[in-house]
Design a protein around this motif. Structure first.
Motif, PDB file in Angstrom:
ATOM      1  N   ASN A 152      22.826  -6.880   7.718  1.00  0.00           N
ATOM      2  CA  ASN A 152      22.719  -6.993   9.026  1.00  0.00           C
ATOM      3  C   ASN A 152      22.401  -8.663   9.684  1.00  0.00           C
ATOM      4  O   ASN A 152      21.209  -9.029   9.726  1.00  0.00           O
ATOM      5  CB  ASN A 152      22.730  -6.714  10.358  1.00  0.00           C
ATOM      6  CG  ASN A 152      22.832  -6.825  11.172  1.00  0.00           C
ATOM      7  OD1 ASN A 152      22.582  -7.877  12.034  1.00  0.00           O
ATOM      8  ND2 ASN A 152      22.874  -6.117  12.191  1.00  0.00           N
ATOM      9  N   PHE A 153      22.795  -9.582   9.285  1.00  0.00           N
ATOM     10  CA  PHE A 153      22.148 -11.116   8.983  1.00  0.00           C
ATOM     11  C   PHE A 153      21.234 -10.686  10.618  1.00  0.00           C
ATOM     12  O   PHE A 153      20.511 -11.636  11.068  1.00  0.00           O
ATOM     13  CB  PHE A 153      22.425 -12.313   8.636  1.00  0.00           C
ATOM     14  CG  PHE A 153      23.343 -12.458   7.432  1.00  0.00           C
ATOM     15  CD1 PHE A 153      22.055 -13.403   6.311  1.00  0.00           C
ATOM     16  CD2 PHE A 153      24.370 -11.636   6.994  1.00  0.00           C
ATOM     17  CE1 PHE A 153      22.516 -12.669   4.769  1.00  0.00           C
ATOM     18  CE2 PHE A 153      24.161 -11.524   5.512  1.00  0.00           C
ATOM     19  CZ  PHE A 153      23.161 -12.576   4.411  1.00  0.00           C
ATOM     20  N   ASP A 154      22.735 -10.698  11.849  1.00  0.00           N
ATOM     21  CA  ASP A 154      21.328 -11.192  13.252  1.00  0.00           C
ATOM     22  C   ASP A 154      20.508  -9.624  13.571  1.00  0.00           C
ATOM     23  O   ASP A 154      20.242 -10.295  14.549  1.00  0.00           O
ATOM     24  CB  ASP A 154      22.960 -10.605  13.726  1.00  0.00           C
ATOM     25  CG  ASP A 154      24.299 -10.875  13.561  1.00  0.00           C
ATOM     26  OD1 ASP A 154      24.030 -12.467  13.770  1.00  0.00           O
ATOM     27  OD2 ASP A 154      25.431 -11.098  14.168  1.00  0.00           O
ATOM     28  N   LEU A 271      22.296 -14.784   1.804  1.00  0.00           N
ATOM     29  CA  LEU A 271      20.834 -13.922   2.013  1.00  0.00           C
ATOM     30  C   LEU A 271      19.580 -15.105   0.800  1.00  0.00           C
ATOM     31  O   LEU A 271      18.320 -14.990   1.540  1.00  0.00           O
ATOM     32  CB  LEU A 271      21.529 -12.804   0.968  1.00  0.00           C
ATOM     33  CG  LEU A 271      19.829 -11.988   1.075  1.00  0.00           C
ATOM     34  CD1 LEU A 271      19.186 -11.579   2.473  1.00  0.00           C
ATOM     35  CD2 LEU A 271      20.514 -10.924   0.320  1.00  0.00           C
ATOM     36  N   ALA A 272      19.625 -15.620  -0.448  1.00  0.00           N
ATOM     37  CA  ALA A 272      19.441 -16.501  -0.541  1.00  0.00           C
ATOM     38  C   ALA A 272      18.555 -17.135  -0.137  1.00  0.00           C
ATOM     39  O   ALA A 272      17.044 -17.465   0.358  1.00  0.00           O
ATOM     40  CB  ALA A 272      19.581 -17.032  -2.142  1.00  0.00           C
ATOM     41  N   ASP A 273      18.818 -18.314   1.279  1.00  0.00           N
ATOM     42  CA  ASP A 273      18.013 -19.201   1.786  1.00  0.00           C
ATOM     43  C   ASP A 273      17.355 -18.195   2.712  1.00  0.00           C
ATOM     44  O   ASP A 273      16.759 -18.939   2.852  1.00  0.00           O
ATOM     45  CB  ASP A 273      19.781 -20.314   2.770  1.00  0.00           C
ATOM     46  CG  ASP A 273      20.083 -20.984   1.760  1.00  0.00           C
ATOM     47  OD1 ASP A 273      19.606 -20.567   0.331  1.00  0.00           O
ATOM     48  OD2 ASP A 273      21.545 -21.147   1.351  1.00  0.00           O
ATOM     49  N   VAL A 274      18.104 -16.962   3.152  1.00  0.00           N
ATOM     50  CA  VAL A 274      17.562 -16.956   4.093  1.00  0.00           C
ATOM     51  C   VAL A 274      15.882 -16.138   4.038  1.00  0.00           C
ATOM     52  O   VAL A 274      15.348 -16.007   4.594  1.00  0.00           O
ATOM     53  CB  VAL A 274      18.256 -15.792   5.323  1.00  0.00           C
ATOM     54  CG1 VAL A 274      17.744 -15.082   5.991  1.00  0.00           C
ATOM     55  CG2 VAL A 274      20.045 -16.097   5.812  1.00  0.00           C
ATOM     56  N   SER A 275      16.109 -15.285   2.808  1.00  0.00           N
ATOM     57  CA  SER A 275      15.185 -15.000   2.037  1.00  0.00           C
ATOM     58  C   SER A 275      13.504 -16.400   2.115  1.00  0.00           C
ATOM     59  O   SER A 275      12.410 -15.724   2.232  1.00  0.00           O
ATOM     60  CB  SER A 275      15.579 -14.322   0.925  1.00  0.00           C
ATOM     61  OG  SER A 275      15.872 -13.515   0.946  1.00  0.00           O
ATOM     62  N   ARG A 276      14.325 -16.904   1.328  1.00  0.00           N
ATOM     63  CA  ARG A 276      13.387 -18.299   1.537  1.00  0.00           C
ATOM     64  C   ARG A 276      12.929 -18.715   2.989  1.00  0.00           C
ATOM     65  O   ARG A 276      11.580 -18.648   3.141  1.00  0.00           O
ATOM     66  CB  ARG A 276      13.915 -19.858   0.631  1.00  0.00           C
ATOM     67  CG  ARG A 276      12.713 -20.422   0.622  1.00  0.00           C
ATOM     68  CD  ARG A 276      13.867 -22.023  -0.128  1.00  0.00           C
ATOM     69  NE  ARG A 276      13.790 -21.755  -1.322  1.00  0.00           N
ATOM     70  CZ  ARG A 276      12.769 -22.133  -2.342  1.00  0.00           C
ATOM     71  NH1 ARG A 276      12.364 -22.868  -1.741  1.00  0.00           N
ATOM     72  NH2 ARG A 276      13.316 -22.005  -3.495  1.00  0.00           N
TER      73      ARG A 276
END
Length: 297
Positions: A152-154, A271-276
């Motif tokens: 859930n990216f939101d 997800l990789a970008d958001v994790s960073r």
């Protein structure tokens, strides 16, 4: 005891309980050096005593650490790197159920930070040690092949609504994407294996579950679950013989079709970008993060 010629160095997150502990002892019996990471020193001492009985006291090393903390993961990686120039295998088992939402020191939801983000950081943070090994492998014990849950990216941190089940299943899907991310933009030459053993007789992560669910799982584990020895057998062998493919997913003995939605390449990149971004926002710059210009090897 000096490390034996031809032996491997194995790092196990969650190495003092259940499958992690079983894998540690099995690899010590094979002559490897094992670094076990766990939260409780008493359990580390128990495994150390078992190692001594195997004649492997000098090849077992325990690092007490709460891997839900980014700062702690950074310290653990530094400690491993200082003592072990090469790491042949990283086995990721650490996980814990929480009935209520908890936040880490960096302000992240606990399950997300331990079950997903720590695995992301350990896998990338030990990249130099993997590249120094002959045939390195990362084995992520999660739930590939299971389609329950979504990322859930939101509301990644479950700030609006927390559910123990949703937190766990979200991380299961996040780990599928993590494997895909390592395939798309590898930070080392390590092969990546996502492994789901099926229902296993290990109860270390259910302590926070509510009744009657906890009781039902405990009862079922006595009659229907795989033994730990059965569950870890593929892990033990994968360390000796990593797959040739950059990414492999195994669900209860069968390879998972990597074309299914849970391994979607575009979602993995997101997800990789958001994790960073989460790490930089909640902790700051760290050498655990992969280089942005990593190219496929």
């Amino acid at each position: 005891m000096p490390q034996q010629a031809g032996s491997r160095t194995i790092v196990i997150a969650g190495g003092t309980d259940g499958m992690g502990r079983g894998t540690a002892l099995a690899r010590l019996e094979r002559g490897d050096t094992v670094v076990a990471i766990g939260t409780k020193p008493a359990k580390g001492a128990e495994v150390a005593a078992e190692a001594a009985r195997l004649g492997a006291a000098g090849r077992f090393h325990f690092i007490p650490a709460d891997l839900s903390s980014i700062a702690t993961v950074e310290k653990v990686v530094d400690q491993i790197a200082a003592a072990h120039p090469a790491v042949d295998a990283l086995v990721l088992c650490a996980n814990r159920q929480n009935a209520k939402r908890l936040e880490t020191a960096e302000g992240l939801e606990f399950t997300f930070s331990l079950y997903y983000l720590a695995r992301y950081l350990l896998g990338h943070g030990l990249r130099a040690q993997f590249d120094a090994a002959a045939d390195p492998v990362i084995i992520n014990v999660a739930s590939p092949g299971i389609k329950v849950g979504s990322v859930n990216f939101d509301d990644l941190q479950a700030e609006r609504k927390y559910s123990q089940l949703k937190a766990q299943t979200q991380c299961g899907r996040a780990n599928d994407l993590l494997g895909r991310g390592f395939e798309q933009a590898p930070s080392s030459k390590a092969r990546y294996v996502l492994y789901h053993p099926g229902f296993t007789a290990t109860l270390g992560s259910i302590g926070e579950m509510k009744q009657p669910i906890r009781g039902l799982i405990t009862l079922a584990s006595k009659f229907a679950a795989k033994s730990i020895d059965e569950a870890i057998a593929p892990i033990v062998e994968l360390i000796d013989n990593p797959p040739a493919e950059r990414l492999t997913a195994i669900d209860r003995g069968k390879k998972v079709d990597l074309s299914i939605k849970t391994f979607d390449p575009a979602t993995a990149r997101r997800l990789a970008d958001v994790s960073r971004e989460l790490v930089l926002k909640n902790y700051g710059a760290t050498r655990l993060l992969p280089e942005l210009d990593t190219t496929t090897r």
